[in-house]
Design a protein around this motif. Sequence first.
Motif, PDB file in Angstrom:
ATOM      1  N   GLN A 250      -2.856  -8.926   0.716  1.00 19.89           N
ATOM      2  CA  GLN A 250      -2.652  -7.596   0.142  1.00 19.89           C
ATOM      3  C   GLN A 250      -3.989  -6.966  -0.264  1.00 19.89           C
ATOM      4  N   THR A 251      -4.820  -7.788  -0.938  1.00 19.80           N
ATOM      5  CA  THR A 251      -6.108  -7.275  -1.420  1.00 19.80           C
ATOM      6  C   THR A 251      -7.017  -6.916  -0.249  1.00 19.80           C
ATOM      7  N   ALA A 254      -5.824  -3.736   1.281  1.00 27.55           N
ATOM      8  CA  ALA A 254      -6.120  -2.588   0.413  1.00 27.55           C
ATOM      9  C   ALA A 254      -7.608  -2.247   0.473  1.00 27.55           C
ATOM     10  N   ASN A 255      -8.457  -3.295   0.525  1.00 26.36           N
ATOM     11  CA  ASN A 255      -9.907  -3.060   0.593  1.00 26.36           C
ATOM     12  C   ASN A 255     -10.288  -2.304   1.859  1.00 26.36           C
ATOM     13  N   GLU A 259      -2.223  -0.359   4.715  1.00 26.60           N
ATOM     14  CA  GLU A 259      -1.013  -0.468   3.907  1.00 26.60           C
ATOM     15  C   GLU A 259       0.001  -1.371   4.588  1.00 26.60           C
ATOM     16  N   CYS A 264       1.249   0.885  -0.390  1.00 29.82           N
ATOM     17  CA  CYS A 264       0.168  -0.072  -0.569  1.00 29.82           C
ATOM     18  C   CYS A 264       0.176  -0.478  -2.038  1.00 29.82           C
ATOM     19  N   THR A 266      -0.761  -2.508  -5.530  1.00 32.37           N
ATOM     20  CA  THR A 266      -1.834  -3.214  -6.237  1.00 32.37           C
ATOM     21  C   THR A 266      -1.336  -4.631  -6.483  1.00 32.37           C
TER      22      THR A 266
END
Length: 281
Positions: A250-251, A254-255, A259, A264, A266
């Motif tokens: 996920q991170t 996101a970086n 999505e 998307c 946190t």
Amino acid sequence: MTELISIKNLTFKYDEEESNNVLNDISLTVNKGEWISIVGHNGSGKSTLAKFFNGLLTPSEPNVVKVCGFDTVFEDHIWEVRKQIGMVFQNPDNQMVATTVRDDVAFGLENIGIDREEMLTRINWALQKVKMENYLNHEPHRLSGGQKQRVAIAGIIAMRPSVLILDESTSMLDPMGRKEVFETVMQLNKDDGITVINITHDLEETILSDKIIVMNKGRISIQGKPGEVYKVNDKLTEAGLELPFSLQIQTNLANQGLEIGSVCLTKEGLVNELWKLKSQT
Ligand SMILES: Nc1ncnc2c1ncn2[C@@H]1O[C@H](COP(=O)(O)OP(=O)(O)OP(=O)(O)O)[C@@H](O)[C@H]1O
């Protein structure tokens, strides 16, 4: 909120001659109905801390360890405390004591002198809870690892404890066995309000906890809700822990501005979503 376990400034070493403490200035609380994860690498002090929860170790000062309303100083009220705290250990084979599943679950109940009728009621209830009611006459050594751990859990919950402690209880299981055990424990936590303390070296197992306590070298390095703890990457790395794989993906996405689906999330968002899933099960 009812406080079941409260520890205030606990410091401990097994041997007075040792220079380093095994536990250093530990303070925490566990409330009724919570799911707590205690996570840390090998030797960080997790199992030693758990021994204070169930009275295998006791402090020499009052007001340091309180369990289910009892101050355990100098082993005061130790039997009442041990009745309230059930522990499931790592190796499923070491926990099977009888030749049938029924006798295995009966073992602890016989030891505390529960009468026969009540015993049968509790055995049936406990085996249903862990979905092993069709295995009453089976030999425990023929069961899979996950089934053995579920029978071990049945033996514990039949004693009606307030808190169920899992000490690395899934670390010897395959992914399917792990899933079986976690689903069982999740239901017990949700439906029967059993407080769960899961001791693990794997952050992956902590994602659905109410609170995570991270241990490093005998100290609590962080404690808080999953979303809070997962943010403190440097402390996790220092404690030798890796973020759950789902959060790493996920991170990374996101970086890169990518999505999953249209949303998307946190890290906190993902934990909230997983938490919602937990409450729907
Ligand atoms: N009975 C004992 N006597 C002396 N030292 C001990 C005893 N049990 C544990 N220790 C020491 O205390 C420290 C913490 O051990 P503990 O088992 O509590 O850690 P842990 O985080 O549970 O580790 P693991 O994940 O390997 O089980 C280690 O250095 C260990 O060698």
